[in-house]
Scaffold this motif. Structure first.
Motif, PDB file in Angstrom:
ATOM      1  N   GLY A 146       0.784  -1.218   0.000  1.00 51.08           N
ATOM      2  CA  GLY A 146       0.000   0.000   0.000  1.00 51.08           C
ATOM      3  C   GLY A 146       0.819   1.272   0.000  1.00 51.08           C
ATOM      4  O   GLY A 146       0.292   2.348   0.192  1.00 51.08           O
ATOM      5  N   LYS A 147       2.136   1.136  -0.189  1.00 53.35           N
ATOM      6  CA  LYS A 147       3.004   2.306  -0.209  1.00 53.35           C
ATOM      7  C   LYS A 147       2.865   3.025  -1.546  1.00 53.35           C
ATOM      8  O   LYS A 147       2.581   2.408  -2.560  1.00 53.35           O
ATOM      9  N   ARG A 148       3.084   4.317  -1.524  1.00 56.89           N
ATOM     10  CA  ARG A 148       3.142   5.078  -2.771  1.00 56.89           C
ATOM     11  C   ARG A 148       4.442   4.700  -3.470  1.00 56.89           C
ATOM     12  O   ARG A 148       5.508   4.679  -2.843  1.00 56.89           O
ATOM     13  N   ARG A 149       4.364   4.344  -4.752  1.00 57.41           N
ATOM     14  CA  ARG A 149       5.545   3.861  -5.461  1.00 57.41           C
ATOM     15  C   ARG A 149       5.710   4.558  -6.800  1.00 57.41           C
ATOM     16  O   ARG A 149       4.748   4.872  -7.487  1.00 57.41           O
ATOM     17  N   SER A 150       6.957   4.742  -7.171  1.00 62.81           N
ATOM     18  CA  SER A 150       7.301   5.249  -8.496  1.00 62.81           C
ATOM     19  C   SER A 150       7.347   4.049  -9.445  1.00 62.81           C
ATOM     20  O   SER A 150       7.294   2.892  -9.004  1.00 62.81           O
ATOM     21  N   PRO A 151       7.473   4.296 -10.747  1.00 64.36           N
ATOM     22  CA  PRO A 151       7.624   3.158 -11.667  1.00 64.36           C
ATOM     23  C   PRO A 151       8.824   2.271 -11.309  1.00 64.36           C
ATOM     24  O   PRO A 151       8.748   1.047 -11.408  1.00 64.36           O
ATOM     25  N   TYR A 152       9.917   2.885 -10.860  1.00 60.34           N
ATOM     26  CA  TYR A 152      11.092   2.101 -10.463  1.00 60.34           C
ATOM     27  C   TYR A 152      10.763   1.241  -9.240  1.00 60.34           C
ATOM     28  O   TYR A 152      11.096   0.060  -9.198  1.00 60.34           O
ATOM     29  N   GLY A 153      10.083   1.829  -8.259  1.00 61.01           N
ATOM     30  CA  GLY A 153       9.691   1.084  -7.066  1.00 61.01           C
ATOM     31  C   GLY A 153       8.726  -0.050  -7.381  1.00 61.01           C
ATOM     32  O   GLY A 153       8.826  -1.144  -6.823  1.00 61.01           O
ATOM     33  N   GLU A 154       7.797   0.200  -8.297  1.00 58.73           N
ATOM     34  CA  GLU A 154       6.864  -0.849  -8.711  1.00 58.73           C
ATOM     35  C   GLU A 154       7.603  -2.003  -9.384  1.00 58.73           C
ATOM     36  O   GLU A 154       7.276  -3.173  -9.157  1.00 58.73           O
ATOM     37  N   PHE A 155       8.603  -1.676 -10.208  1.00 58.14           N
ATOM     38  CA  PHE A 155       9.403  -2.707 -10.865  1.00 58.14           C
ATOM     39  C   PHE A 155      10.111  -3.566  -9.824  1.00 58.14           C
ATOM     40  O   PHE A 155      10.121  -4.803  -9.928  1.00 58.14           O
ATOM     41  N   LEU A 156      10.694  -2.924  -8.817  1.00 57.66           N
ATOM     42  CA  LEU A 156      11.364  -3.686  -7.761  1.00 57.66           C
ATOM     43  C   LEU A 156      10.380  -4.599  -7.046  1.00 57.66           C
ATOM     44  O   LEU A 156      10.686  -5.760  -6.774  1.00 57.66           O
ATOM     45  N   ASP A 157       9.189  -4.077  -6.746  1.00 54.34           N
ATOM     46  CA  ASP A 157       8.169  -4.883  -6.071  1.00 54.34           C
ATOM     47  C   ASP A 157       7.762  -6.086  -6.914  1.00 54.34           C
ATOM     48  O   ASP A 157       7.656  -7.211  -6.400  1.00 54.34           O
ATOM     49  N   GLU A 158       7.540  -5.858  -8.207  1.00 55.65           N
ATOM     50  CA  GLU A 158       7.128  -6.945  -9.105  1.00 55.65           C
ATOM     51  C   GLU A 158       8.175  -8.053  -9.178  1.00 55.65           C
ATOM     52  O   GLU A 158       7.837  -9.223  -9.354  1.00 55.65           O
ATOM     53  N   HIS A 159       9.453  -7.677  -9.053  1.00 55.53           N
ATOM     54  CA  HIS A 159      10.540  -8.652  -9.151  1.00 55.53           C
ATOM     55  C   HIS A 159      11.088  -9.055  -7.781  1.00 55.53           C
ATOM     56  O   HIS A 159      12.111  -9.734  -7.689  1.00 55.53           O
ATOM     57  N   ARG A 160      10.367  -8.631  -6.734  1.00 53.55           N
ATOM     58  CA  ARG A 160      10.692  -9.002  -5.356  1.00 53.55           C
ATOM     59  C   ARG A 160      12.140  -8.660  -4.999  1.00 53.55           C
ATOM     60  O   ARG A 160      12.843  -9.449  -4.358  1.00 53.55           O
ATOM     61  N   PRO A 170       7.198   9.438  -7.352  1.00 46.76           N
ATOM     62  CA  PRO A 170       7.168   9.420  -8.817  1.00 46.76           C
ATOM     63  C   PRO A 170       7.682  10.710  -9.448  1.00 46.76           C
ATOM     64  O   PRO A 170       8.065  10.724 -10.611  1.00 46.76           O
ATOM     65  N   ASP A 171       7.732  11.795  -8.678  1.00 44.42           N
ATOM     66  CA  ASP A 171       8.204  13.075  -9.193  1.00 44.42           C
ATOM     67  C   ASP A 171       9.693  13.315  -8.949  1.00 44.42           C
ATOM     68  O   ASP A 171      10.241  14.320  -9.401  1.00 44.42           O
ATOM     69  N   TYR A 172      10.346  12.408  -8.242  1.00 41.21           N
ATOM     70  CA  TYR A 172      11.776  12.552  -7.946  1.00 41.21           C
ATOM     71  C   TYR A 172      12.579  12.380  -9.225  1.00 41.21           C
ATOM     72  O   TYR A 172      12.375  11.428  -9.977  1.00 41.21           O
ATOM     73  N   LYS A 173      13.497  13.310  -9.465  1.00 38.49           N
ATOM     74  CA  LYS A 173      14.334  13.273 -10.667  1.00 38.49           C
ATOM     75  C   LYS A 173      15.787  13.043 -10.257  1.00 38.49           C
ATOM     76  O   LYS A 173      16.492  13.975  -9.877  1.00 38.49           O
ATOM     77  N   PRO A 174      16.257  11.803 -10.316  1.00 34.84           N
ATOM     78  CA  PRO A 174      17.642  11.528  -9.935  1.00 34.84           C
ATOM     79  C   PRO A 174      18.623  12.049 -10.984  1.00 34.84           C
ATOM     80  O   PRO A 174      18.265  12.271 -12.140  1.00 34.84           O
ATOM     81  N   ARG A 175      19.862  12.232 -10.568  1.00 35.91           N
ATOM     82  CA  ARG A 175      20.924  12.639 -11.483  1.00 35.91           C
ATOM     83  C   ARG A 175      21.166  11.537 -12.508  1.00 35.91           C
ATOM     84  O   ARG A 175      20.854  10.370 -12.274  1.00 35.91           O
ATOM     85  N   LYS A 176      21.784  11.932 -13.607  1.00 37.35           N
ATOM     86  CA  LYS A 176      22.087  10.974 -14.665  1.00 37.35           C
ATOM     87  C   LYS A 176      22.988   9.844 -14.148  1.00 37.35           C
ATOM     88  O   LYS A 176      22.777   8.675 -14.460  1.00 37.35           O
ATOM     89  N   SER A 177      23.968  10.193 -13.317  1.00 38.88           N
ATOM     90  CA  SER A 177      24.871   9.174 -12.772  1.00 38.88           C
ATOM     91  C   SER A 177      24.133   8.204 -11.850  1.00 38.88           C
ATOM     92  O   SER A 177      24.434   7.009 -11.822  1.00 38.88           O
ATOM     93  N   THR A 178      23.151   8.719 -11.118  1.00 42.56           N
ATOM     94  CA  THR A 178      22.342   7.865 -10.237  1.00 42.56           C
ATOM     95  C   THR A 178      21.468   6.933 -11.066  1.00 42.56           C
ATOM     96  O   THR A 178      21.354   5.739 -10.760  1.00 42.56           O
ATOM     97  N   ILE A 179      20.876   7.463 -12.125  1.00 47.46           N
ATOM     98  CA  ILE A 179      20.051   6.634 -13.014  1.00 47.46           C
ATOM     99  C   ILE A 179      20.885   5.501 -13.597  1.00 47.46           C
ATOM    100  O   ILE A 179      20.436   4.353 -13.644  1.00 47.46           O
TER     101      ILE A 179
END
Length: 74
Positions: free
Chosen positions: A5-19, A43-52
């Protein structure tokens, strides 16, 4: 404990789907735990290119899937 039930970004959802735990991403990338948490929950967080680059490398290594920046960030 994935996606409770946590708010998730697309990246977080991907991690959840793949456990994949956020802590696994921290270990693989060497990124700060708070940075990984922000990337996964805001979902609005914009990481740096190096972090991505590190985040993509981590999910590729942990899942064997070919993912790109466009899969998670527009």
């Amino acid at each position: 404990m994935f996606g409770l039930g946590k708010r998730r970004s697309p990246y977080g959802e991907f991690l959840d789907e793949h456990r994949i735990k956020q802590e696994d991403i921290v270990k693989v990338t060497g990124l700060n735990r708070d940075t990984v948490s922000d990337v996964c929950s805001d979902p609005d967080y914009k990481p740096r290119k190096s972090t991505i680059t590190l985040l993509l490398m981590a999910v590729r290594e942990l899942t064997g899937k070919k993912v790109s920046k466009q899969d998670f960030w527009t």
